[in-house]
Design an enzyme around this catalytic site. Sequence first.
Site, PDB file in Angstrom:
ATOM      1  N   TYR A 172       0.842  -1.205   0.000  1.00  0.00           N
ATOM      2  CA  TYR A 172       0.000   0.000   0.000  1.00  0.00           C
ATOM      3  C   TYR A 172       0.879   1.259   0.000  1.00  0.00           C
ATOM      4  CZ  TYR A 172      -3.770   3.159   1.580  1.00  0.00           C
ATOM      5  OH  TYR A 172      -4.700   4.184   1.693  1.00  0.00           O
ATOM      6  N   ASP A 173       1.811   1.318   0.973  1.00  0.00           N
ATOM      7  CA  ASP A 173       2.622   2.533   1.143  1.00  0.00           C
ATOM      8  C   ASP A 173       3.469   2.822  -0.094  1.00  0.00           C
ATOM      9  OD1 ASP A 173       1.637   1.913   3.618  1.00  0.00           O
ATOM     10  OD2 ASP A 173       3.529   2.091   4.702  1.00  0.00           O
TER      11      ASP A 173
ATOM     12  N   GLY B  59       3.138   1.522  -3.095  1.00  0.00           N
ATOM     13  CA  GLY B  59       2.268   1.725  -4.263  1.00  0.00           C
ATOM     14  C   GLY B  59       1.832   3.176  -4.344  1.00  0.00           C
ATOM     15  N   LYS B  60       1.424   3.727  -3.189  1.00  0.00           N
ATOM     16  CA  LYS B  60       0.963   5.123  -3.156  1.00  0.00           C
ATOM     17  C   LYS B  60       2.134   6.090  -3.382  1.00  0.00           C
ATOM     18  CE  LYS B  60      -3.531   4.876  -2.038  1.00  0.00           C
ATOM     19  NZ  LYS B  60      -4.618   5.542  -2.767  1.00  0.00           N
TER      20      LYS B  60
ATOM     21  N   VAL C 290      -9.795   0.660  12.807  1.00  0.00           N
ATOM     22  CA  VAL C 290      -9.981   0.767  14.247  1.00  0.00           C
ATOM     23  C   VAL C 290     -11.363   1.316  14.632  1.00  0.00           C
ATOM     24  CG1 VAL C 290      -8.839   3.041  14.537  1.00  0.00           C
ATOM     25  CG2 VAL C 290      -8.826   1.376  16.398  1.00  0.00           C
TER      26      VAL C 290
ATOM     27  N   GLY D 198      -1.794   0.298  23.039  1.00  0.00           N
ATOM     28  CA  GLY D 198      -2.811   1.338  22.832  1.00  0.00           C
ATOM     29  C   GLY D 198      -2.250   2.732  22.990  1.00  0.00           C
TER      30      GLY D 198
ATOM     31  N   GLN E 269      -0.139   3.963  20.786  1.00  0.00           N
ATOM     32  CA  GLN E 269       0.077   4.541  19.443  1.00  0.00           C
ATOM     33  C   GLN E 269      -1.042   5.555  19.185  1.00  0.00           C
ATOM     34  OE1 GLN E 269      -1.170   1.510  20.061  1.00  0.00           O
ATOM     35  NE2 GLN E 269      -2.027   0.481  18.273  1.00  0.00           N
TER      36      GLN E 269
ATOM     37  N   PRO F 221       2.492   2.100  12.531  1.00  0.00           N
ATOM     38  CA  PRO F 221       3.066   3.399  12.923  1.00  0.00           C
ATOM     39  C   PRO F 221       2.707   3.782  14.367  1.00  0.00           C
ATOM     40  CG  PRO F 221       2.061   3.550  10.752  1.00  0.00           C
ATOM     41  CD  PRO F 221       1.656   2.219  11.318  1.00  0.00           C
TER      42      PRO F 221
ATOM     43  N   ARG G  14       0.771   9.568  14.483  1.00  0.00           N
ATOM     44  CA  ARG G  14       0.402  10.191  13.210  1.00  0.00           C
ATOM     45  C   ARG G  14      -0.473  11.407  13.472  1.00  0.00           C
ATOM     46  NH1 ARG G  14      -2.322   6.165   9.658  1.00  0.00           N
ATOM     47  NH2 ARG G  14      -0.340   5.309   8.998  1.00  0.00           N
TER      48      ARG G  14
HETATM   49  P1  NAD Z   1     -12.751   1.841   0.138  1.00  0.00           P
HETATM   50  O1  NAD Z   1     -12.113   0.500   0.150  1.00  0.00           O
HETATM   51  O2  NAD Z   1     -14.100   1.986   0.758  1.00  0.00           O
HETATM   52  O3  NAD Z   1     -12.847   2.402  -1.352  1.00  0.00           O
HETATM   53  C1  NAD Z   1     -11.993   2.023  -2.395  1.00  0.00           C
HETATM   54  C2  NAD Z   1     -12.851   1.745  -3.629  1.00  0.00           C
HETATM   55  O4  NAD Z   1     -11.993   1.406  -4.724  1.00  0.00           O
HETATM   56  C3  NAD Z   1     -13.797   0.553  -3.437  1.00  0.00           C
HETATM   57  O5  NAD Z   1     -15.085   0.892  -3.893  1.00  0.00           O
HETATM   58  C4  NAD Z   1     -13.171  -0.549  -4.269  1.00  0.00           C
HETATM   59  O6  NAD Z   1     -14.104  -1.481  -4.729  1.00  0.00           O
HETATM   60  C5  NAD Z   1     -12.520   0.246  -5.370  1.00  0.00           C
HETATM   61  N1  NAD Z   1     -11.379  -0.438  -6.015  1.00  0.00           N
HETATM   62  C6  NAD Z   1     -10.343  -1.074  -5.417  1.00  0.00           C
HETATM   63  N2  NAD Z   1      -9.497  -1.555  -6.338  1.00  0.00           N
HETATM   64  C7  NAD Z   1     -10.000  -1.192  -7.553  1.00  0.00           C
HETATM   65  C8  NAD Z   1      -9.580  -1.389  -8.888  1.00  0.00           C
HETATM   66  N3  NAD Z   1      -8.457  -2.071  -9.180  1.00  0.00           N
HETATM   67  N4  NAD Z   1     -10.342  -0.887  -9.900  1.00  0.00           N
HETATM   68  C9  NAD Z   1     -11.498  -0.212  -9.641  1.00  0.00           C
HETATM   69  N5  NAD Z   1     -11.953  -0.004  -8.377  1.00  0.00           N
HETATM   70  C10 NAD Z   1     -11.196  -0.483  -7.347  1.00  0.00           C
HETATM   71  O7  NAD Z   1     -11.709   2.840   0.815  1.00  0.00           O
HETATM   72  P2  NAD Z   1     -11.827   4.381   1.154  1.00  0.00           P
HETATM   73  O8  NAD Z   1     -11.546   4.526   2.595  1.00  0.00           O
HETATM   74  O9  NAD Z   1     -13.056   4.962   0.584  1.00  0.00           O
HETATM   75  O10 NAD Z   1     -10.551   4.956   0.364  1.00  0.00           O
HETATM   76  C11 NAD Z   1     -10.663   5.652  -0.868  1.00  0.00           C
HETATM   77  C12 NAD Z   1      -9.293   6.178  -1.272  1.00  0.00           C
HETATM   78  O11 NAD Z   1      -8.791   7.067  -0.286  1.00  0.00           O
HETATM   79  C13 NAD Z   1      -8.243   5.080  -1.447  1.00  0.00           C
HETATM   80  O12 NAD Z   1      -7.431   5.397  -2.555  1.00  0.00           O
HETATM   81  C14 NAD Z   1      -7.442   5.174  -0.170  1.00  0.00           C
HETATM   82  O13 NAD Z   1      -6.115   4.740  -0.356  1.00  0.00           O
HETATM   83  C15 NAD Z   1      -7.500   6.671   0.122  1.00  0.00           C
HETATM   84  N6  NAD Z   1      -7.292   6.931   1.553  1.00  0.00           N
HETATM   85  C16 NAD Z   1      -8.251   6.593   2.472  1.00  0.00           C
HETATM   86  C17 NAD Z   1      -7.998   6.832   3.817  1.00  0.00           C
HETATM   87  C18 NAD Z   1      -9.018   6.500   4.888  1.00  0.00           C
HETATM   88  O14 NAD Z   1      -8.720   6.698   6.054  1.00  0.00           O
HETATM   89  N7  NAD Z   1     -10.196   6.038   4.581  1.00  0.00           N
HETATM   90  C19 NAD Z   1      -6.787   7.389   4.224  1.00  0.00           C
HETATM   91  C20 NAD Z   1      -5.837   7.695   3.257  1.00  0.00           C
HETATM   92  C21 NAD Z   1      -6.105   7.478   1.922  1.00  0.00           C
HETATM   93  N1  UDP Z   2      -6.126  -1.119  15.873  1.00  0.00           N
HETATM   94  C1  UDP Z   2      -6.451  -1.687  17.092  1.00  0.00           C
HETATM   95  N2  UDP Z   2      -7.501  -2.554  17.146  1.00  0.00           N
HETATM   96  C2  UDP Z   2      -8.258  -2.857  16.071  1.00  0.00           C
HETATM   97  C3  UDP Z   2      -7.943  -2.270  14.815  1.00  0.00           C
HETATM   98  C4  UDP Z   2      -6.859  -1.403  14.754  1.00  0.00           C
HETATM   99  O1  UDP Z   2      -5.792  -1.421  18.106  1.00  0.00           O
HETATM  100  O2  UDP Z   2      -9.216  -3.657  16.225  1.00  0.00           O
HETATM  101  C5  UDP Z   2      -5.007  -0.172  15.817  1.00  0.00           C
HETATM  102  C6  UDP Z   2      -3.972  -0.455  14.729  1.00  0.00           C
HETATM  103  O3  UDP Z   2      -3.014  -1.380  15.187  1.00  0.00           O
HETATM  104  C7  UDP Z   2      -3.406   0.925  14.490  1.00  0.00           C
HETATM  105  C8  UDP Z   2      -4.593   1.861  14.739  1.00  0.00           C
HETATM  106  O4  UDP Z   2      -5.530   1.107  15.506  1.00  0.00           O
HETATM  107  O5  UDP Z   2      -2.405   1.212  15.438  1.00  0.00           O
HETATM  108  C9  UDP Z   2      -5.263   2.352  13.467  1.00  0.00           C
HETATM  109  O6  UDP Z   2      -5.549   1.233  12.667  1.00  0.00           O
HETATM  110  P1  UDP Z   2      -6.315   1.326  11.278  1.00  0.00           P
HETATM  111  O7  UDP Z   2      -6.209  -0.018  10.631  1.00  0.00           O
HETATM  112  O8  UDP Z   2      -7.650   1.900  11.480  1.00  0.00           O
HETATM  113  O9  UDP Z   2      -5.499   2.422  10.438  1.00  0.00           O
HETATM  114  P2  UDP Z   2      -3.937   2.581  10.066  1.00  0.00           P
HETATM  115  O10 UDP Z   2      -3.100   1.703  10.926  1.00  0.00           O
HETATM  116  O11 UDP Z   2      -3.855   2.197   8.629  1.00  0.00           O
HETATM  117  O12 UDP Z   2      -3.676   4.015  10.328  1.00  0.00           O
END
Ligand code: NAD
Ligand code: UDP
Length: 314
Positions: free
Chosen positions: A144-145, A147-148, A186, A206, A208, A273, A276
């Site tokens: 993920y990281d 890739g982004k 979470v 907990g 973090q 992490p 954040r």
């Molecule tokens: P989500 O999983 O609900 O939405 C992602 C959507 O993309 C889904 O509808 C999924 O079906 C679609 N998708 C996945 N792979 C695909 C592909 N190959 N082709 C077409 N569609 C595809 O997640 P979200 O929380 O709504 O996240 C949306 C975007 O925001 C993502 O790019 C995510 O990385 C970014 N983002 C979200 C958060 C967060 O906290 N929610 C934080 C940082 C970045």
């Molecule tokens: N986490 C947790 N219990 C859960 C799910 C997540 O303690 O049931 C923690 C996880 O380890 C992380 C934080 O909550 O430290 C946020 O997790 P989340 O997956 O929501 O987001 P991200 O880690 O990608 O920021």
Amino acid sequence: MKRILVTGGAGFIGSHLCERLLKEGNEVISLDNYFTGSKKNIIHLLDNPYFEVVRHDITEPYYAEVDEVYNLACPASPIHYQHDPIKTIKTSVVGATNMLGLAKRIDAKILQASTSEVYGDPHIHPQPETYWGNVNPIGLRSCYDEGKRCAESLFINYHKQNDVRIKIIRIFNTYGTRMNTNDGRVISNFIVQALKGQDITIYGKGNQTRSFQYVDDLVEGMIRMMNTNDSVTGPINIGNPGEFSILELAEKIIKMTNSSSKIVFEPLPEDDPMQRKPDISLAKKTLNNWEPKVSLEEGLKKVITYFDEELKSI
Ligand code: NAD
Ligand code: UDP
């Protein structure tokens, strides 16, 4: 009226964005392969004649005549993006290449939903956009990281080499209605556990921290970013600087749901992490004084009500 393509339009954030863009009088195409998204998220928009739904995977080229592209397609929860890590990388990298190719061909503006995960387990706190991050390139989260991070590089190079009008936002942990009850993040985990009276699973001690942003604040920031002039490319952090430990979050949710759930401690996942928090000074300056408006308590109240109804309907 603008024509706007939203990839990942049936996902949690994408569905809120489509709704808002339609409300503002635009024509919107939601493109999604429904890996983590669902039709249920957009069903209420289907009778709008200016809304179009396409089932497509962004790792394959796609063509449409649009003015703007919001590139959100990518699984965002660790359990989902780790399910098929190679596919996750392809979605970010091949998907971004396809969407940038499209934007170049039709001269559309394109916004990338990047993430605070590009900072990895950060050594600088709070995180400004100038920080290059601390990411393990071969760890569990790297699909993920990295890739982004690669997508950001593709965006900036399409801009420099081909004059594509790009916008990169780095989204910090976002929550809200239409999150999957079982997506493993979470806030969804804790609320569902609390409502069901199950143990609340804290990973690690907990201590973090995370900074949680309500989805409406994000959507407002995203649209303001898209509307900046062409010289603004980002990256720009979009998040809520209110920082909470995971233990604090658990206690807050137990209290707000009046739950009898007990807290249990489970092992911390690899490369999780420790802290954040966004530095949002650039967003405030660039996006017309944008700042988050919804407090954690207010946002949690809405999601608790939403999940309560979701669980009753299952
Ligand atoms: P989500 O999983 O609900 O939405 C992602 C959507 O993309 C889904 O509808 C999924 O079906 C679609 N998708 C996945 N792979 C695909 C592909 N190959 N082709 C077409 N569609 C595809 O997640 P979200 O929380 O709504 O996240 C949306 C975007 O925001 C993502 O790019 C995510 O990385 C970014 N983002 C979200 C958060 C967060 O906290 N929610 C934080 C940082 C970045
Ligand atoms: N986490 C947790 N219990 C859960 C799910 C997540 O303690 O049931 C923690 C996880 O380890 C992380 C934080 O909550 O430290 C946020 O997790 P989340 O997956 O929501 O987001 P991200 O880690 O990608 O920021």
